[in-house]
Design a protein around this motif. Structure first.
Motif: not given
Length: 142
Positions: A47-57
Motif C-alpha cells: 500500500v505504501l509503494m502504491v501510494a508513493m507511485v500515485a503521489l509521484s504521478v
C-alpha cells in the motif's frame, strides 16, 4: 611520454569487488532485515509503494503544487493570476541574477582600483582617503 604503465594488480580485484568485500557483513544484515520486514508486513508495504507511485504521478503532472506562504499571500486569487505569479517569480529571479552580477562587477572594479593603489611603494594621504572611500562603497554594496 607514451610509455605503457605497468600494474601488478590482479585483474579480478577491482574497486567494486573490494567495496563489496569490505561492506559484505552490513549488506547481508540489511538484506536479511528487509526480507524479514517484507514477509512480516507485505500488505502495508505494498500500500505504501502504491501510494508513493500515485503521489509521484500527481506531482509530475502538476496536479499538486507546493506553494510558499509568502507567495500565496502576495497572490491570493485563482485563475489568470497563477500564470502571472509564475512569470513574476521568473522575472524576480532574473532581476536578482542581474543585480548580483552588477554588484559583482562593481566589487571587482573596486578591488582592481584598491590593488593598484596598494601596490605603490608609499601611500600618501590622498591614497588613504581614497581607500577609505572605496571601503565605504564596498560596505554599501554588501
Amino acid at each position: 611520454m607514451f610509455r605503457k604503465i605497468r600494474c601488478n594488480r590482479p585483474p579480478d580485484r577491482t574497486v567494486p569487488v573490494e567495496l563489496y568485500h569490505e561492506f559484505r557483513p552490513y549488506l547481508v544484515l540489511l538484506r536479511k532485515r528487509m526480507v524479514r520486514l517484507l514477509k512480516a508486513y507485505p500488505r502495508p508495504v505494498f500500500v505504501l509503494m502504491v501510494a508513493m507511485v500515485a503521489l509521484s504521478v500527481l506531482f509530475s503532472f502538476g496536479l499538486i503544487q507546493l506553494q510558499d506562504k509568502e507567495e500565496s499571500k502576495a497572490f491570493p486569487f485563482n485563475g489568470k493570476e497563477k500564470s502571472s505569479k509564475r512569470s513574476y517569480a521568473a522575472e524576480d529571479g532574473l532581476s536578482r541574477i542581474s543585480t548580483t552580477g552588477a554588484t559583482l562587477r562593481k566589487t571587482l572594479e573596486i578591488r582592481k582600483q584598491v590593488d593598484s593603489v596598494l601596490n605603490k611603494a608609499m601611500l600618501s594621504r590622498s591614497d588613504s582617503v581614497f581607500l577609505e572611500a572605496k571601503l565605504e562603497e564596498l560596505r554599501k554594496l554588501h
